[in-house]
Scaffold this motif. Structure first.
Motif, PDB file in Angstrom:
ATOM      1  N   VAL A  48       0.868  -1.181   0.000  1.00 38.34           N
ATOM      2  CA  VAL A  48       0.000   0.000   0.000  1.00 38.34           C
ATOM      3  C   VAL A  48       0.899   1.224   0.000  1.00 38.34           C
ATOM      4  N   VAL A  49       0.683   2.101  -0.964  1.00 33.77           N
ATOM      5  CA  VAL A  49       1.472   3.331  -1.097  1.00 33.77           C
ATOM      6  C   VAL A  49       0.690   4.480  -0.461  1.00 33.77           C
ATOM      7  N   GLY A  50       1.298   5.109   0.531  1.00 33.50           N
ATOM      8  CA  GLY A  50       0.681   6.273   1.134  1.00 33.50           C
ATOM      9  C   GLY A  50       0.769   6.221   2.641  1.00 33.50           C
ATOM     10  N   PRO A  51       0.563   7.332   3.237  1.00 29.69           N
ATOM     11  CA  PRO A  51       0.263   8.596   2.587  1.00 29.69           C
ATOM     12  C   PRO A  51       1.467   9.167   1.848  1.00 29.69           C
ATOM     13  N   VAL A  52       1.170  10.043   0.887  1.00 29.76           N
ATOM     14  CA  VAL A  52       2.195  10.763   0.139  1.00 29.76           C
ATOM     15  C   VAL A  52       2.070  12.238   0.496  1.00 29.76           C
ATOM     16  N   ASN A  53       3.182  12.843   0.882  1.00 33.60           N
ATOM     17  CA  ASN A  53       3.195  14.269   1.215  1.00 33.60           C
ATOM     18  C   ASN A  53       3.988  15.033   0.172  1.00 33.60           C
ATOM     19  N   LEU A  54       3.557  16.273  -0.095  1.00 35.31           N
ATOM     20  CA  LEU A  54       4.238  17.166  -1.032  1.00 35.31           C
ATOM     21  C   LEU A  54       4.553  18.483  -0.346  1.00 35.31           C
ATOM     22  N   TRP A  80      -3.259  21.336 -12.784  1.00 34.79           N
ATOM     23  CA  TRP A  80      -3.356  19.886 -12.677  1.00 34.79           C
ATOM     24  C   TRP A  80      -4.827  19.493 -12.767  1.00 34.79           C
ATOM     25  N   ALA A  81      -5.107  18.387 -13.432  1.00 40.60           N
ATOM     26  CA  ALA A  81      -6.487  17.936 -13.614  1.00 40.60           C
ATOM     27  C   ALA A  81      -7.079  17.348 -12.337  1.00 40.60           C
ATOM     28  N   GLU A  82      -6.225  16.889 -11.439  1.00 44.34           N
ATOM     29  CA  GLU A  82      -6.660  16.372 -10.149  1.00 44.34           C
ATOM     30  C   GLU A  82      -5.595  16.763  -9.132  1.00 44.34           C
ATOM     31  N   PRO A  83      -5.865  16.645  -7.840  1.00 41.40           N
ATOM     32  CA  PRO A  83      -4.842  17.034  -6.869  1.00 41.40           C
ATOM     33  C   PRO A  83      -3.514  16.324  -7.153  1.00 41.40           C
ATOM     34  N   LEU A  84      -2.437  17.089  -7.140  1.00 38.42           N
ATOM     35  CA  LEU A  84      -1.117  16.549  -7.465  1.00 38.42           C
ATOM     36  C   LEU A  84      -0.726  15.421  -6.513  1.00 38.42           C
ATOM     37  N   LYS A  85      -1.075  15.560  -5.248  1.00 34.73           N
ATOM     38  CA  LYS A  85      -0.762  14.522  -4.254  1.00 34.73           C
ATOM     39  C   LYS A  85      -1.387  13.185  -4.660  1.00 34.73           C
ATOM     40  N   SER A  86      -2.624  13.206  -5.148  1.00 32.75           N
ATOM     41  CA  SER A  86      -3.301  11.981  -5.596  1.00 32.75           C
ATOM     42  C   SER A  86      -2.626  11.403  -6.828  1.00 32.75           C
ATOM     43  N   GLN A  87      -2.239  12.276  -7.758  1.00 32.21           N
ATOM     44  CA  GLN A  87      -1.567  11.798  -8.972  1.00 32.21           C
ATOM     45  C   GLN A  87      -0.230  11.146  -8.655  1.00 32.21           C
ATOM     46  N   VAL A  88       0.553  11.775  -7.779  1.00 36.18           N
ATOM     47  CA  VAL A  88       1.865  11.226  -7.427  1.00 36.18           C
ATOM     48  C   VAL A  88       1.698   9.847  -6.783  1.00 36.18           C
ATOM     49  N   ALA A  89       0.748   9.712  -5.872  1.00 29.69           N
ATOM     50  CA  ALA A  89       0.509   8.414  -5.223  1.00 29.69           C
ATOM     51  C   ALA A  89       0.109   7.359  -6.242  1.00 29.69           C
ATOM     52  N   VAL A 107      -3.173   2.245  -3.612  1.00 26.75           N
ATOM     53  CA  VAL A 107      -2.961   3.555  -3.010  1.00 26.75           C
ATOM     54  C   VAL A 107      -3.727   3.618  -1.699  1.00 26.75           C
ATOM     55  N   PHE A 108      -3.071   4.112  -0.665  1.00 24.20           N
ATOM     56  CA  PHE A 108      -3.674   4.276   0.661  1.00 24.20           C
ATOM     57  C   PHE A 108      -4.979   5.056   0.544  1.00 24.20           C
ATOM     58  N   GLY A 109      -6.024   4.540   1.182  1.00 26.35           N
ATOM     59  CA  GLY A 109      -7.304   5.246   1.208  1.00 26.35           C
ATOM     60  C   GLY A 109      -8.223   4.920   0.048  1.00 26.35           C
ATOM     61  N   THR A 110      -7.822   4.000  -0.845  1.00 28.73           N
ATOM     62  CA  THR A 110      -8.703   3.602  -1.941  1.00 28.73           C
ATOM     63  C   THR A 110      -9.291   2.232  -1.642  1.00 28.73           C
ATOM     64  N   ALA A 111     -10.441   1.979  -2.205  1.00 24.93           N
ATOM     65  CA  ALA A 111     -11.142   0.720  -1.941  1.00 24.93           C
ATOM     66  C   ALA A 111     -10.808  -0.295  -3.026  1.00 24.93           C
ATOM     67  N   THR A 112      -9.558  -0.791  -3.028  1.00 31.06           N
ATOM     68  CA  THR A 112      -9.150  -1.750  -4.058  1.00 31.06           C
ATOM     69  C   THR A 112      -9.224  -3.179  -3.578  1.00 31.06           C
ATOM     70  N   GLY A 113      -9.301  -3.398  -2.285  1.00 37.67           N
ATOM     71  CA  GLY A 113      -9.339  -4.747  -1.752  1.00 37.67           C
ATOM     72  C   GLY A 113      -7.964  -5.380  -1.598  1.00 37.67           C
ATOM     73  N   VAL A 114      -6.898  -4.642  -1.918  1.00 38.38           N
ATOM     74  CA  VAL A 114      -5.547  -5.181  -1.763  1.00 38.38           C
ATOM     75  C   VAL A 114      -5.163  -5.107  -0.295  1.00 38.38           C
ATOM     76  N   GLU A 115      -4.803  -6.265   0.275  1.00 33.80           N
ATOM     77  CA  GLU A 115      -4.326  -6.301   1.658  1.00 33.80           C
ATOM     78  C   GLU A 115      -2.886  -5.815   1.671  1.00 33.80           C
ATOM     79  N   THR A 142       9.487   5.446   3.818  1.00 36.24           N
ATOM     80  CA  THR A 142       9.579   4.460   4.896  1.00 36.24           C
ATOM     81  C   THR A 142       8.719   3.274   4.510  1.00 36.24           C
ATOM     82  N   VAL A 143       9.303   2.078   4.595  1.00 34.65           N
ATOM     83  CA  VAL A 143       8.564   0.844   4.327  1.00 34.65           C
ATOM     84  C   VAL A 143       8.367   0.135   5.660  1.00 34.65           C
ATOM     85  N   ARG A 144       7.111  -0.076   6.021  1.00 31.79           N
ATOM     86  CA  ARG A 144       6.771  -0.758   7.274  1.00 31.79           C
ATOM     87  C   ARG A 144       6.097  -2.077   6.947  1.00 31.79           C
TER      88      ARG A 144
END
Length: 195
Positions: A48-54, A80-89, A107-115, A142-144
């Motif tokens: 899971v990628v995120g959160p992403v800070n800019l 930008w067509a969508e928030p840059l933080k969302s695009q980078v993630a 991506v962190f906070g999305t409903a993809t079902g990936v554990e 940081t990878v946890r």
């Protein structure tokens, strides 16, 4: 107010109404072609990628370009067509999926079902470009993984030459620089998986 002054005022207002600002152009970050970055070994863990800070200076709808040592230009006409933080993630997650050879990256906070066996938090500490020059991205991550395992940290910088001299080239170069950063993050994820 005299009739002549009134007519001049009306003429000025009419002329001001005729001039309109140009319609804004909108941009997105694109992933590199599918042929780039063939995985050497497949990842088994869900990531899971995120959160992403800019940096706040660039975390806005308008494109921000470096114009001098301590100056930037903020363009209302290029956005930008969508928030840059969302695009980078999203771009980092797609690049990691390609680098790790697995679809189990979300991506962190999305409903993809990936554990998420591993969580990758990313802090973009520098994101800048100059028209006709380069795009620069510097990131810390940081990878946890398991609660009892210490996190792994990484830092990398990437520079990509703009393929042109317009704002579309800025978006393309940012995508190239993020692809370079993703290779470094993928190496850290592989180390975390082996522990």
């Amino acid at each position: 107010m005299t009739t002549r002054t009134f007519r001049v005022l009306i003429a000025c207002l009419a002329l001001a109404g005729c001039g309109s600002s140009p319609k804004p152009r909108y941009y997105t970050l694109q992933m590199p072609p599918a042929s780039a970055g063939q995985p050497s070994d497949k990842a088994q863990a869900g990531v899971v990628v995120g959160p992403v800070n800019l940096p706040e200076a660039v975390d806005r709808v308008q494109l921000v370009l470096r114009s001098g040592d301590n100056t930037v230009d903020i363009s209302d006409a290029h956005r930008w067509a969508e928030p840059l933080k969302s695009q980078v993630a999203r771009v980092l997650a797609a690049n990691l999926a390609r680098e790790l050879g697995t679809p189990r990256v979300s991506v962190f906070g999305t409903a993809t079902g990936v554990e998420g066996d591993l969580r990758v938090a990313v802090d973009i500490v520098d994101l800048q470009a100059t028209l006709g020059g380069d795009a620069v991205v510097e990131a810390l991550w940081t990878v946890r993984g398991a609660p009892d395992a210490p996190p792994l940290h990484g830092r990398a910088g990437a520079r990509a030459k703009l393929p042109g001299t317009d704002y579309q080239a800025v978006a393309a170069a940012y995508g190239d620089a993020l692809a370079q950063i993703s290779k470094e993050i993928a190496a850290t994820v592989r180390r975390a998986e082996r522990r």
